[in-house]
Design an enzyme around this catalytic site. Structure first.
Site, PDB file in Angstrom:
ATOM      1  N   ARG A 153       0.836  -1.218   0.000  1.00  0.00           N
ATOM      2  CA  ARG A 153       0.000   0.000   0.000  1.00  0.00           C
ATOM      3  C   ARG A 153       0.866   1.262   0.000  1.00  0.00           C
ATOM      4  O   ARG A 153       0.531   2.259  -0.657  1.00  0.00           O
ATOM      5  CB  ARG A 153      -0.955   0.008   1.187  1.00  0.00           C
ATOM      6  CG  ARG A 153      -1.950   1.166   1.105  1.00  0.00           C
ATOM      7  CD  ARG A 153      -3.018   1.103   2.158  1.00  0.00           C
ATOM      8  NE  ARG A 153      -2.460   1.186   3.493  1.00  0.00           N
ATOM      9  CZ  ARG A 153      -3.131   0.946   4.607  1.00  0.00           C
ATOM     10  NH1 ARG A 153      -4.403   0.618   4.556  1.00  0.00           N
ATOM     11  NH2 ARG A 153      -2.543   1.033   5.786  1.00  0.00           N
ATOM     12  N   LYS A 181      -2.942   7.027   1.377  1.00  0.00           N
ATOM     13  CA  LYS A 181      -2.796   7.210   2.832  1.00  0.00           C
ATOM     14  C   LYS A 181      -1.903   8.426   3.122  1.00  0.00           C
ATOM     15  O   LYS A 181      -0.734   8.291   3.481  1.00  0.00           O
ATOM     16  CB  LYS A 181      -2.241   5.928   3.469  1.00  0.00           C
ATOM     17  CG  LYS A 181      -2.460   5.865   4.982  1.00  0.00           C
ATOM     18  CD  LYS A 181      -2.272   4.459   5.498  1.00  0.00           C
ATOM     19  CE  LYS A 181      -2.278   4.353   7.008  1.00  0.00           C
ATOM     20  NZ  LYS A 181      -3.501   4.809   7.660  1.00  0.00           N
ATOM     21  N   GLU A 237     -16.259   5.617   6.242  1.00  0.00           N
ATOM     22  CA  GLU A 237     -15.421   4.840   7.164  1.00  0.00           C
ATOM     23  C   GLU A 237     -15.287   5.610   8.464  1.00  0.00           C
ATOM     24  O   GLU A 237     -15.831   6.714   8.600  1.00  0.00           O
ATOM     25  CB  GLU A 237     -14.043   4.571   6.542  1.00  0.00           C
ATOM     26  CG  GLU A 237     -13.289   5.841   6.185  1.00  0.00           C
ATOM     27  CD  GLU A 237     -12.011   5.614   5.370  1.00  0.00           C
ATOM     28  OE1 GLU A 237     -11.383   4.560   5.500  1.00  0.00           O
ATOM     29  OE2 GLU A 237     -11.653   6.533   4.614  1.00  0.00           O
TER      30      GLU A 237
HETATM   31  N1  PDD Z   1      -5.374   4.243  10.322  1.00  0.00           N
HETATM   32  N2  PDD Z   1      -9.416   4.131   7.246  1.00  0.00           N
HETATM   33  C1  PDD Z   1      -8.655   5.163   7.649  1.00  0.00           C
HETATM   34  C2  PDD Z   1      -9.126   6.540   7.325  1.00  0.00           C
HETATM   35  C3  PDD Z   1      -7.465   4.942   8.370  1.00  0.00           C
HETATM   36  O1  PDD Z   1      -6.719   5.984   8.764  1.00  0.00           O
HETATM   37  C4  PDD Z   1      -7.079   3.608   8.667  1.00  0.00           C
HETATM   38  C5  PDD Z   1      -5.808   3.299   9.406  1.00  0.00           C
HETATM   39  C6  PDD Z   1      -7.911   2.554   8.235  1.00  0.00           C
HETATM   40  C7  PDD Z   1      -7.568   1.106   8.491  1.00  0.00           C
HETATM   41  O2  PDD Z   1      -6.483   0.687   7.689  1.00  0.00           O
HETATM   42  P1  PDD Z   1      -5.503  -0.483   8.180  1.00  0.00           P
HETATM   43  O3  PDD Z   1      -6.351  -1.651   8.469  1.00  0.00           O
HETATM   44  O4  PDD Z   1      -4.606  -0.692   7.032  1.00  0.00           O
HETATM   45  O5  PDD Z   1      -4.815   0.035   9.435  1.00  0.00           O
HETATM   46  C8  PDD Z   1      -9.050   2.853   7.519  1.00  0.00           C
HETATM   47  C9  PDD Z   1      -4.113   4.050  11.022  1.00  0.00           C
HETATM   48  C10 PDD Z   1      -4.108   2.861  11.919  1.00  0.00           C
HETATM   49  C11 PDD Z   1      -3.747   5.343  11.738  1.00  0.00           C
HETATM   50  O6  PDD Z   1      -3.943   6.370  11.134  1.00  0.00           O
HETATM   51  O7  PDD Z   1      -3.246   5.303  12.878  1.00  0.00           O
END
Ligand code: PDD
Length: 285
Positions: A51, A149, A181
C-alpha cells in the site's frame, strides 16, 4: 529514550530533526503507514509495504528504499526499542526543496523518511474489546482521494474531538447519506450471517486489516457484502465493528445514542477478532 529513524540514521528522539521547508510540514505532502507489532513481530508487513508503494505511485513520489530495506529498519527499531506489542509509524514526504513552492521540487530532491515506535504492552487484550465502542456520525469533509494514505489528518482529528465532546469514542463519516469509514478505521455492520462493509474506491482507505478480516470471514463461511450502508441500517443491525492496524477488530455497541443489537459486543465481532489476532500472530514476521 526512544530511538527513531530519520533519513538513514538511528537517533535518540530528541536529536532527530526535519527541515522547516519539508513538504510534509508545509503542504501535508507525504504518506504514511502504521504496522502493528505483536510478540516483537510485524503484522502484515507485506500488505503495508504494497500500500505504501501504491500511495507513493499515485502521488508520483519516489520510493525511498526497497521493501527488504524497509523491513530491516522496522526490525531494527523493534530491537533497539525492545518493543513487544505496539506499532511502527512510517512516513515518507516529498522532501526538502529548500524553500516554499506549490510546484513539486526537482526530481533529485530526496524524500524524507521517518520511522518511530509506539509501545503498547498488552495491545491485543484491550479492555475496549470487552465493552465495545460508542460512535457518532459526522459529515465526511475530507478530500476525494482517501484511498491514498496521506498525512492530511486534520479532519479525522477534528472528528475524534467531535466524538470526544459528544461522550463517544469515535466517529463514522457519512457522505451522500452513506457511511464511508471511521476517522482512522474501516466500518462494518452484521446482519444474520452477513458482514457488510463499504466497497473499495477513492472514498475510503483500502484497509490492510479489512482485506485480512474479509478473507478470514469468507474462510469461516460467513457471507460478505461489499456495499455502502446508512446510519439507520447500522442502528438496526445485529452488530457493528471497526478494523484497523491499531485496533484489530473492535466492536461498536452504540451509534448516535442508539444501541446496536443488545448493546454489547456481538459474537461475530468477537470471533473475527480472535481469528484475526491468532492468524496474524502465526503469520507475523
Ligand atoms: N489508520 N481508514 C482510515 C481513514 C485509516 O486511517 C485507517 C488506518 C484505516 C484502516 O487501515 P488499516 O487496516 O490498514 O490500518 C481505515 C491508522 C491505523 C492510523 O492512522 O493510525
Amino acid at each position: 529514550m526512544r530511538t527513531v529513524y530519520v533519513n538513514g540514521s538511528y537517533l535518540p528522539e530528541t536529536e532527530a530533526t526535519v527541515s522547516i521547508f519539508d513538504r510534509g510540514f508545509l503542504m501535508s505532502d507525504g504518506v504514511y503507514e502504521v504496522t502493528s507489532v505483536l510478540d516483537g513481530k510485524l503484522i502484515d508487513f507485506d500488505g503495508h509495504a504494497v500500500r505504501l508503494q501504491r500511495s507513493l505511485d499515485e502521488l508520483q513520489m519516489k520510493h525511498p528504499s526497497s521493501k527488504d530495506d524497509l523491513l530491516e529498519v522496522h526490525r531494527e527499531l523493534i530491537r533497539r526499542n525492545e518493543i513487544t506489542d505496539g506499532m511502527i509509524y512510517l512516513q515518507v514526504t516529498r522532501g526538502n526543496p529548500g524553500d516554499r513552492d506549490f510546484a513539486f521540487p526537482p526530481e533529485e530532491t530526496a524524500p524524507t523518511v521517518v520511522l518511530f515506535t509506539q509501545s503498547k504492552p498488552g495491545m491485543a487484550d484491550s479492555p475496549m474489546a470487552q465493552t465495545g465502542m460508542k460512535i457518532i456520525s459526522i459529515e465526511d469533509q475530507r478530500w476525494g482521494r482517501r484511498d491514498i494514505k496521506t498525512v492530511q489528518l486534520l479532519y479525522p482529528s477534528m472528528g475524534k474531538m467531535m466524538a470526544k465532546a459528544a461522550g463517544a469514542d469515535d466517529a463514522w463519516m457519512v457522505e451522500d447519506g452513506h457511511v464511508t469509514e471511521g476517522t482512522s478505521n474501516n466500518a462494518y455492520i452484521v446482519k444474520g450471517n452477513t458482514i457488510v462493509t463499504r466497497h473499495l474506491g477513492h472514498e475510503i482507505l483500502h484497509g490492510i486489516t479489512r482485506a485480512a478480516v474479509l478473507r478470514f470471514a469468507r474462510e469461516a463461511q460467513m457471507k460478505v457484502e461489499e456495499r455502502s450502508f446508512t446510519i439507520a441500517e447500522a442502528q438496526e443491525a445485529d452488530e457493528a465493528f471497526i478494523t484497523s492496524a491499531s485496533t484489530f477488530v473492535m466492536p461498536v455497541v452504540e451509534i448516535d445514542g442508539e444501541a446496536v443489537g443488545e448493546g454489547t459486543p456481538g459474537p461475530v465481532a468477537k470471533r473475527l477478532r480472535e481469528i484475526y489476532i491468532d492468524e496474524s500472530r502465526k503469520a507475523a514476521v
